[in-house]
Design a protein around this motif. Sequence first.
Motif, PDB file in Angstrom:
ATOM      1  N   GLY A   1      30.387   5.403  44.406  1.00 47.51           N
ATOM      2  CA  GLY A   1      29.383   5.863  45.355  1.00 47.51           C
ATOM      3  C   GLY A   1      29.902   6.351  46.702  1.00 47.51           C
ATOM      4  N   PHE A   2      31.211   6.486  46.832  1.00 47.07           N
ATOM      5  CA  PHE A   2      31.763   7.018  48.085  1.00 47.07           C
ATOM      6  C   PHE A   2      31.713   8.542  48.078  1.00 47.07           C
ATOM      7  CE2 PHE A   2      33.594   2.852  47.926  1.00 47.07           C
ATOM      8  CZ  PHE A   2      33.950   2.499  49.219  1.00 47.07           C
ATOM      9  N   GLU A   3      31.603   9.120  49.272  1.00 45.36           N
ATOM     10  CA  GLU A   3      31.832  10.558  49.404  1.00 45.36           C
ATOM     11  C   GLU A   3      33.271  10.742  49.867  1.00 45.36           C
ATOM     12  OE1 GLU A   3      27.254  11.934  50.373  1.00 45.36           O
ATOM     13  OE2 GLU A   3      28.778  12.229  51.902  1.00 45.36           O
ATOM     14  N   VAL A   4      34.042  11.404  49.035  1.00 49.08           N
ATOM     15  CA  VAL A   4      35.478  11.486  49.271  1.00 49.08           C
ATOM     16  C   VAL A   4      35.862  12.917  49.633  1.00 49.08           C
ATOM     17  CG1 VAL A   4      37.757  11.053  48.287  1.00 49.08           C
ATOM     18  CG2 VAL A   4      35.785   9.723  47.482  1.00 49.08           C
TER      19      VAL A   4
ATOM     20  N   ILE B   1      24.971   9.812  38.979  1.00 51.42           N
ATOM     21  CA  ILE B   1      25.078   8.440  38.493  1.00 51.42           C
ATOM     22  C   ILE B   1      25.509   7.494  39.611  1.00 51.42           C
ATOM     23  CG2 ILE B   1      26.278   6.922  36.848  1.00 51.42           C
ATOM     24  CD1 ILE B   1      26.446   9.570  35.074  1.00 51.42           C
ATOM     25  N   SER B   2      26.629   7.778  40.241  1.00 50.80           N
ATOM     26  CA  SER B   2      27.123   6.858  41.269  1.00 50.80           C
ATOM     27  C   SER B   2      26.616   7.224  42.661  1.00 50.80           C
ATOM     28  CB  SER B   2      28.650   6.856  41.281  1.00 50.80           C
ATOM     29  OG  SER B   2      29.148   8.067  41.821  1.00 50.80           O
ATOM     30  N   GLY B   3      26.173   8.471  42.847  1.00 45.73           N
ATOM     31  CA  GLY B   3      25.790   8.928  44.180  1.00 45.73           C
ATOM     32  C   GLY B   3      26.992   9.350  45.015  1.00 45.73           C
ATOM     33  N   GLY B   4      28.181   9.158  44.484  1.00 43.88           N
ATOM     34  CA  GLY B   4      29.393   9.562  45.200  1.00 43.88           C
ATOM     35  C   GLY B   4      29.693  11.034  44.973  1.00 43.88           C
ATOM     36  N   ALA B   5      30.760  11.508  45.611  1.00 42.22           N
ATOM     37  CA  ALA B   5      31.154  12.906  45.450  1.00 42.22           C
ATOM     38  C   ALA B   5      32.611  13.071  45.838  1.00 42.22           C
ATOM     39  CB  ALA B   5      30.288  13.804  46.327  1.00 42.22           C
ATOM     40  N   VAL B   6      33.264  14.017  45.208  1.00 47.07           N
ATOM     41  CA  VAL B   6      34.577  14.438  45.688  1.00 47.07           C
ATOM     42  C   VAL B   6      34.390  15.813  46.307  1.00 47.07           C
ATOM     43  CG1 VAL B   6      36.927  15.102  45.081  1.00 47.07           C
ATOM     44  CG2 VAL B   6      35.908  13.094  44.023  1.00 47.07           C
TER      45      VAL B   6
ATOM     46  N   ARG C   1      32.950  21.255  57.841  1.00 48.04           N
ATOM     47  CA  ARG C   1      32.257  20.036  57.496  1.00 48.04           C
ATOM     48  C   ARG C   1      31.881  20.079  56.015  1.00 48.04           C
ATOM     49  NH1 ARG C   1      31.045  15.217  60.346  1.00 48.04           N
ATOM     50  NH2 ARG C   1      29.431  14.215  59.129  1.00 48.04           N
ATOM     51  N   SER C   2      32.352  19.086  55.264  1.00 51.96           N
ATOM     52  CA  SER C   2      31.988  18.980  53.850  1.00 51.96           C
ATOM     53  C   SER C   2      30.709  18.178  53.734  1.00 51.96           C
ATOM     54  CB  SER C   2      33.092  18.263  53.078  1.00 51.96           C
ATOM     55  OG  SER C   2      34.354  18.834  53.371  1.00 51.96           O
ATOM     56  N   MET C   3      29.807  18.628  52.874  1.00 52.90           N
ATOM     57  CA  MET C   3      28.550  17.906  52.658  1.00 52.90           C
ATOM     58  C   MET C   3      28.311  17.730  51.174  1.00 52.90           C
ATOM     59  SD  MET C   3      25.672  19.406  55.277  1.00 52.90           S
ATOM     60  CE  MET C   3      24.347  18.290  54.861  1.00 52.90           C
ATOM     61  N   ALA C   4      27.864  16.543  50.808  1.00 55.97           N
ATOM     62  CA  ALA C   4      27.472  16.313  49.418  1.00 55.97           C
ATOM     63  C   ALA C   4      25.976  16.552  49.296  1.00 55.97           C
ATOM     64  CB  ALA C   4      27.820  14.887  49.019  1.00 55.97           C
ATOM     65  N   SER C   5      25.548  17.038  48.144  1.00 53.59           N
ATOM     66  CA  SER C   5      24.131  17.408  48.009  1.00 53.59           C
ATOM     67  C   SER C   5      23.220  16.182  48.050  1.00 53.59           C
ATOM     68  CB  SER C   5      23.913  18.210  46.733  1.00 53.59           C
ATOM     69  OG  SER C   5      24.327  17.451  45.613  1.00 53.59           O
ATOM     70  N   ARG C   6      23.754  15.014  47.672  1.00 59.53           N
ATOM     71  CA  ARG C   6      23.040  13.733  47.771  1.00 59.53           C
ATOM     72  C   ARG C   6      21.678  13.698  47.098  1.00 59.53           C
ATOM     73  NH1 ARG C   6      24.269  11.435  53.906  1.00 59.53           N
ATOM     74  NH2 ARG C   6      26.527  11.486  53.737  1.00 59.53           N
ATOM     75  N   GLY C   7      21.414  14.622  46.220  1.00 56.78           N
ATOM     76  CA  GLY C   7      20.145  14.620  45.484  1.00 56.78           C
ATOM     77  C   GLY C   7      18.943  14.445  46.377  1.00 56.78           C
ATOM     78  N   ARG C   8      18.946  15.155  47.486  1.00 55.83           N
ATOM     79  CA  ARG C   8      17.870  14.988  48.457  1.00 55.83           C
ATOM     80  C   ARG C   8      16.556  15.514  47.916  1.00 55.83           C
ATOM     81  NH1 ARG C   8      22.427  16.077  51.520  1.00 55.83           N
ATOM     82  NH2 ARG C   8      22.712  14.701  53.308  1.00 55.83           N
ATOM     83  N   LEU C   9      15.508  14.791  48.208  1.00 55.61           N
ATOM     84  CA  LEU C   9      14.192  15.180  47.727  1.00 55.61           C
ATOM     85  C   LEU C   9      13.738  16.477  48.381  1.00 55.61           C
ATOM     86  CD1 LEU C   9      11.596  14.137  46.103  1.00 55.61           C
ATOM     87  CD2 LEU C   9      10.726  13.677  48.375  1.00 55.61           C
ATOM     88  N   GLY C  10      13.840  16.530  49.672  1.00 55.04           N
ATOM     89  CA  GLY C  10      13.380  17.716  50.392  1.00 55.04           C
ATOM     90  C   GLY C  10      14.355  18.865  50.273  1.00 55.04           C
ATOM     91  N   GLY C  11      15.257  18.786  49.327  1.00 60.40           N
ATOM     92  CA  GLY C  11      16.229  19.858  49.181  1.00 60.40           C
ATOM     93  C   GLY C  11      17.314  19.702  50.217  1.00 60.40           C
TER      94      GLY C  11
END
Lengths: 141, 308
Positions: A34-37, B89-94, B113-123
């Motif tokens: 669950g980390f963002e790496v 599944i884990s909510g994580g990201a590379v 700045r890197s951003m993960a999509s995080r499965g946000r509801l509001g997009g």
Amino acid sequence: MTTPAPHRVLIAKPGLDGHDRGAKFIARALRDQGFEVIYTGIRRSPEEIAAAAIQEDVAAIGLSSLSGAHLRLFPAVLKALKERGAGEIPVLGGGVIPDEDIEELLAAGLHAIFTPGTPAETIIKAFRSACETIQHADDED
Amino acid sequence: MKTEDLLARFKARDPRAIGQVISQVENNGPQCSAILAALGADVMDSTLVLGLTGPPGAGKSTLSGCLIRHLREQGQRVGIIAIDPSSPISGGAVLGDRIRIMDHALDPDVIVRSMASRGRLGGLCAAAGGVVRVLAAAGCDVILIETVGVGQSEMDIVRLADLTLMTLAPGFGDDIQAMKAGLLEVTDLLVANKADLPGSEALCLEMSATFRDRSQRDGIDRVVRTVASQNQGIDTLMDRIEALNTNHLEQGIRTARRQLSLESETLDWCLELLRPQLLAAIRGQHQPIDPRLRAEQLIADRNHDQRQ
């Protein structure tokens, strides 16, 4: 927010060796927990790593070195962070590191040191506690 | 840290403060509202937002590296938001987009700045919109939003960008077919990258046909051939971006797009902020009723409560 934001960490390889298997393994293991790496790729200078960590505002940094230059490179990252006003970001290191060097690195300010025998769970736990330490420090302000 | 102190350091363009302000906005942190309120309404006036999208492997990151170099040569301060998907599944990201833009790691006028999509509801729009404005307030003249693949998050990015560039390369035939109905319609410029590979000619012909009407309308060819790995075609691409942007400004298209984008972002935030309350009302109540009808009922109840 209803759920806390994931911990953000930076995984980097300072120095000249291109063996990034370990770094990528840890990056994936952290993602799966669950980390963002943020992964910066191989052959980064300590200054580049510090600048990237600051832009990305990560809660912890993981360094991997298999070249034997860890005694020089890991403290150099700490120094670069301090110079940029980000000395509080915990730095964890891993690689082929002889026992006698571990004490020296910890004394230099490294948060934790891992060797090829360290189980992945131990590493993940160390990252999690490092991230939580810095977060609590923020909350107290 | 106190919000005033953070904002003072942010205004002085301290990189550490910029990073921390972005985190507050991305995570909807305790200082988020105060930060956004301090940005000012005119923060976007002199900033151009470019969306970069396309299938994985077409050369987006390499191309954005070229664009950054070019913009830096012109003395422009550049912000980059690189978006990668979160694991469902884990909510994580590379997040690995920095690898190709590390050339600029020590340049204080390139903020990545890197951003993960995080499965946000509001997009993605809800969080990325705020980050775009923070980067603009941090003095970025151009902001690149880079996103992989073809899906909902790309449509969100299109909404945020003043101009959207789609990068394609020879050998993505089926992907292109799949995209025709959706993304290509809202793409402003098509970058036919890897133009040194066989099949580039055919790709350009096909794309020129798709964009013919729009290209003929204002005389700006929408298809640009590049070899990003060799920095070829980037001058032409920059000229084309410039021409389109000028055109959009003159015709009021940019203003109209931004207005639409702000409206839908506001709606996203309304839904996001209502979510916990609605969830509390829904959870644990087993009603023998169709969910759609139950939703209508809940909204009606809510409106009724507020009137009293």
